[in-house]
Motif scaffolding. Structure first.
Motif, PDB file in Angstrom:
ATOM      1  N   THR A   6      11.148  36.482  35.542  1.00  0.00           N
ATOM      2  CA  THR A   6      11.941  37.584  34.975  1.00  0.00           C
ATOM      3  C   THR A   6      11.463  37.949  33.575  1.00  0.00           C
ATOM      4  N   GLU A   7      11.177  36.924  32.770  1.00  0.00           N
ATOM      5  CA  GLU A   7      10.695  37.165  31.418  1.00  0.00           C
ATOM      6  C   GLU A   7       9.328  37.836  31.422  1.00  0.00           C
ATOM      7  N   LYS A  64       9.946  41.505  31.856  1.00  0.00           N
ATOM      8  CA  LYS A  64      10.442  42.082  30.599  1.00  0.00           C
ATOM      9  C   LYS A  64       9.299  42.244  29.595  1.00  0.00           C
ATOM     10  N   ASN A 101       7.270  45.202  30.608  1.00  0.00           N
ATOM     11  CA  ASN A 101       8.032  46.439  30.426  1.00  0.00           C
ATOM     12  C   ASN A 101       8.037  46.865  28.962  1.00  0.00           C
TER      13      ASN A 101
END
Length: 309
Positions: free
Chosen positions: A293-294, A297, A300
């Motif tokens: 997930t990190e 991010k 992004n």
């Protein structure tokens, strides 16, 4: 007479045994394990005494597994697989902010962006221990296949990533990749590089295999003057000796100011992907799920290509 189960199932003895199976060399195995050769020999003999049969034979200087050794290998790998799977299942219920994450990176992979991400991740999750090692292609697939690392950072397509193998794995794209041809000559062409002298990667390197698929005809084997397992040494040697070579686009963008060789313009692109490769159940472990997930991010906030500058 029954063997002493504690002696046979010693984790240390089995670990040493499997490393010797993989290396088939006492010298190499002891170096990898970080022990002396006599210490390794002692552990193997201890295991052989426990089972009452030699596990290795020798013809000249070459080791081979006996029938008992083959059975022991099968049993040892099954035991370690069971332990790893059990640990993975238990870890699915552990805290996402602690524990460790083991990462193996292909030794020719440009690590700039990965290193930047790991620094950021380490700051956000200071109680998660990161274990990062670089491996050659064979070692990396061996590690991920044995469940000894959580994530492999490598390239696909790869002959090791066939349909049967990948059923137990999944991938997460890191970046789109391509090949950059480098020459000591300015304004040269692909055709003019035919039969010129080259510096290349080792025979089993991923880039050697992917390059052969597209450009096999322009590098006859007798024109390769040197082979290297690491990119920096390869480029330095090629520059010093005015040889042709090739690198990934990522490596070229990061080190362009240091490279004195000239990029060869070609209309033919060799496209492949950098990926995280991991067992499917790994994504259920909280800290590993956080890691993925990190990563999303991180990209992004600023895309991969921009981070290479």
């Amino acid at each position: 007479m029954k063997a002493n189960a504690d002696a046979v199932l010693s984790a240390k003895s089995l670990h040493y045994f499997l490393q010797l199976v993989d290396s088939m060399s006492y010298t190499q195995a002891s170096q990898i394990l970080g022990i002396t050769q006599p210490a390794l020999t002692q552990q193997i003999k201890k295991l052989e005494r426990a089972v009452g049969s030699p596990l290795f034979g020798q013809i000249g200087k070459k080791l081979y597994l006996t029938d008992a050794g083959s059975k022991m290998e099968e049993t040892a790998r099954t035991l370690f697989d069971t332990v790893h799977d059990t640990v993975d299942e238990i870890q699915q219920f552990t805290d996402s902010d602690s524990g460790y994450i083991s990462i193996g990176i292909l030794n020719i992979f440009e690590p700039k962006v990965i290193e930047e991400f790991l620094i950021n991740f380490g700051k956000k999750y200071p109680d998660v221990r990161l274990i990062v090692n670089f491996y050659d292609r064979e070692e990396l697939w061996n590690k991920i296949d044995k469940n000894e690392i959580d994530f492999a950072v490598s390239y696909i397509p790869d002959i090791n990533a066939n349909a049967a193998t990948m059923r137990q794995f999944t991938t997460k794209e890191i970046n789109k990749e391509s090949i950059v041809l480098l020459s000591s000559k300015k304004d040269t062409s692909l055709e003019s590089m035919l039969h010129e002298n080259w510096a290349s990667y080792t025979e089993n390197s991923y880039l050697t295999h992917i390059f052969k698929r597209f450009y096999a005809s322009i590098i006859p084997q007798n024109e390769i003057k040197a082979r290297f397992s690491r990119v920096h040494e390869l480029v330095d040697f090629a520059q010093s000796n005015k040889l042709n070579t090739f690198v990934t686009k990522s490596y070229y963008l990061v080190h362009q100011k240091e490279i004195t060789l000239n990029e060869v313009r070609t209309s033919e692109l060799i496209d492949f992907q950098g990926c995280f490769i991991y067992r499917k159940n790994k994504a259920q472990i909280p800290r590993l799920a956080n890691f993925l997930t990190e990563w999303d991010k991180f990209l992004n906030a600023k895309d991969y290509a921009s981070r290479l500058d």
